[in-house]
Design a protein around this motif. Structure first.
Motif, mmCIF file in Angstrom:
data_model
loop_
_atom_site.group_PDB
_atom_site.id
_atom_site.type_symbol
_atom_site.label_atom_id
_atom_site.label_comp_id
_atom_site.label_asym_id
_atom_site.label_seq_id
_atom_site.Cartn_x
_atom_site.Cartn_y
_atom_site.Cartn_z
ATOM 1 N N LEU A 32 -2.059 10.255 -4.095
ATOM 2 C CA LEU A 32 -1.694 10.449 -2.690
ATOM 3 C C LEU A 32 -2.406 11.658 -2.086
ATOM 4 O O LEU A 32 -2.787 11.641 -0.912
ATOM 5 N N HIS A 33 -2.633 12.670 -2.877
ATOM 6 C CA HIS A 33 -3.366 13.869 -2.420
ATOM 7 C C HIS A 33 -4.766 13.509 -1.931
ATOM 8 O O HIS A 33 -5.288 14.149 -1.024
ATOM 9 N N ARG A 34 -5.367 12.478 -2.496
ATOM 10 C CA ARG A 34 -6.726 12.080 -2.110
ATOM 11 C C ARG A 34 -6.824 11.702 -0.634
ATOM 12 O O ARG A 34 -7.850 11.915 -0.016
ATOM 13 N N MET A 35 -5.762 11.096 -0.111
ATOM 14 C CA MET A 35 -5.761 10.662 1.284
ATOM 15 C C MET A 35 -4.937 11.564 2.185
ATOM 16 O O MET A 35 -5.031 11.473 3.398
ATOM 17 N N ILE A 36 -4.115 12.408 1.602
ATOM 18 C CA ILE A 36 -3.334 13.369 2.380
ATOM 19 C C ILE A 36 -3.556 14.742 1.741
ATOM 20 O O ILE A 36 -2.738 15.201 0.936
ATOM 21 N N PRO A 37 -4.661 15.395 2.083
ATOM 22 C CA PRO A 37 -4.982 16.672 1.438
ATOM 23 C C PRO A 37 -3.942 17.770 1.659
ATOM 24 O O PRO A 37 -3.929 18.751 0.925
ATOM 25 N N HIS A 96 2.906 9.004 -6.375
ATOM 26 C CA HIS A 96 3.342 10.364 -6.100
ATOM 27 C C HIS A 96 4.679 10.705 -6.764
ATOM 28 O O HIS A 96 4.815 11.768 -7.378
ATOM 29 N N VAL A 97 5.652 9.809 -6.649
ATOM 30 C CA VAL A 97 7.015 10.111 -7.104
ATOM 31 C C VAL A 97 7.223 9.769 -8.581
ATOM 32 O O VAL A 97 7.806 10.553 -9.318
ATOM 33 N N VAL A 98 6.734 8.606 -9.011
ATOM 34 C CA VAL A 98 6.982 8.153 -10.377
ATOM 35 C C VAL A 98 5.907 8.670 -11.333
ATOM 36 O O VAL A 98 6.208 9.306 -12.340
ATOM 37 N N HIS A 145 0.833 -1.211 0.000
ATOM 38 C CA HIS A 145 0.000 0.000 0.000
ATOM 39 C C HIS A 145 0.868 1.262 0.000
ATOM 40 O O HIS A 145 0.643 2.175 -0.797
ATOM 41 N N VAL A 146 1.860 1.285 0.861
ATOM 42 C CA VAL A 146 2.743 2.457 0.961
ATOM 43 C C VAL A 146 3.574 2.604 -0.316
ATOM 44 O O VAL A 146 3.697 3.713 -0.860
ATOM 45 N N VAL A 147 4.134 1.503 -0.807
ATOM 46 C CA VAL A 147 4.934 1.566 -2.030
ATOM 47 C C VAL A 147 4.064 2.034 -3.201
ATOM 48 O O VAL A 147 4.495 2.869 -4.008
ATOM 49 N N GLY A 148 2.844 1.520 -3.292
ATOM 50 C CA GLY A 148 1.944 1.943 -4.363
ATOM 51 C C GLY A 148 1.626 3.432 -4.288
ATOM 52 O O GLY A 148 1.645 4.133 -5.308
ATOM 53 N N ALA A 149 1.350 3.914 -3.085
ATOM 54 C CA ALA A 149 1.042 5.348 -2.918
ATOM 55 C C ALA A 149 2.249 6.206 -3.291
ATOM 56 O O ALA A 149 2.107 7.218 -3.996
ATOM 57 N N LEU A 150 3.436 5.803 -2.848
ATOM 58 C CA LEU A 150 4.647 6.564 -3.180
ATOM 59 C C LEU A 150 4.964 6.499 -4.674
ATOM 60 O O LEU A 150 5.409 7.481 -5.268
ATOM 61 N N LYS A 151 4.702 5.361 -5.288
ATOM 62 C CA LYS A 151 4.913 5.227 -6.728
ATOM 63 C C LYS A 151 4.033 6.224 -7.486
ATOM 64 O O LYS A 151 4.479 6.889 -8.418
#
Length: 183
Positions: free
Chosen positions: A172-177, A164-166, A156-162
């Protein structure tokens, strides 16, 4: 046509992050239990049980909320296999976050160990027999599920960072406004 949502509702955000924080607390409570002995160790286990049951209730609430407020679709350019992995990971999160507390509750019940929820009231035990042997097998299953949950968290974390970064999209903005929305 309605404008697509660009972030989750406040209820979804609160439930997501509260459950995440409680899962982290569970790891810390078991580590504290393993590092101590006697009454203090038992207090950590009792708190672990209370938090686990809280996770169960919150996850059921989140599942109910989610059924009325479906997830925001991933960006259209996301490959189908990634959408399937994301969907499978989310389904497995619900399975694990419901099954783990139920199995822990069943283990306590099989062993005849009371559960006092946050020191406020006795949580009813399930009608599970079998004594210590059954409780031990259930705890083995509970611990194996914890390892599976760690894998899900990692994915989950790797997917969210992917994202955002890649991919540089707004997933990621959807869950961290607090993360600025990208144009």
């Amino acid at each position: 046509m309605a404008e697509p949502r660009n972030r989750y509702s406040t209820v979804s955000l609160v439930l997501h992050w509260l459950i995440a924080a409680l899962v982290v607390a569970q790891v810390a409570l078991i580590a504290a239990h393993d590092a101590t002995e006697g009454p203090l160790s038992r207090e950590f286990v009792n708190l672990h049980k209370s938090v686990g049951l809280g996770i169960l209730v919150l996850t059921l609430g989140r599942l109910g909320w989610r059924s009325a407020n479906p997830a925001i679709p991933l960006p259209p350019q996301t490959p189908r296999w990634q959408k399937l992995v994301a969907r499978g990971t989310h389904v497995l999160f619900y399975v694990f976050l419901i099954a783990m507390p139920l199995v822990g509750w069943a283990a306590s019940s099989a062993a005849g160990r009371d559960i006092v929820w946050l020191g406020l009231f006795e949580w009813p035990l399930l009608p599970v027999g079998g004594g210590r042997e059954t409780a031990g097998r259930l705890m083995d299953l509970h611990e194996l599920a914890a390892k599976g949950l760690y894998v899900l968290i990692f994915l989950h974390v790797v997917g969210a960072l992917k994202h955002h970064v890649v991919d540089r999209d707004n997933v990621l903005h959807r869950m961290i406004p607090l993360i600025p929305r990208r144009p």
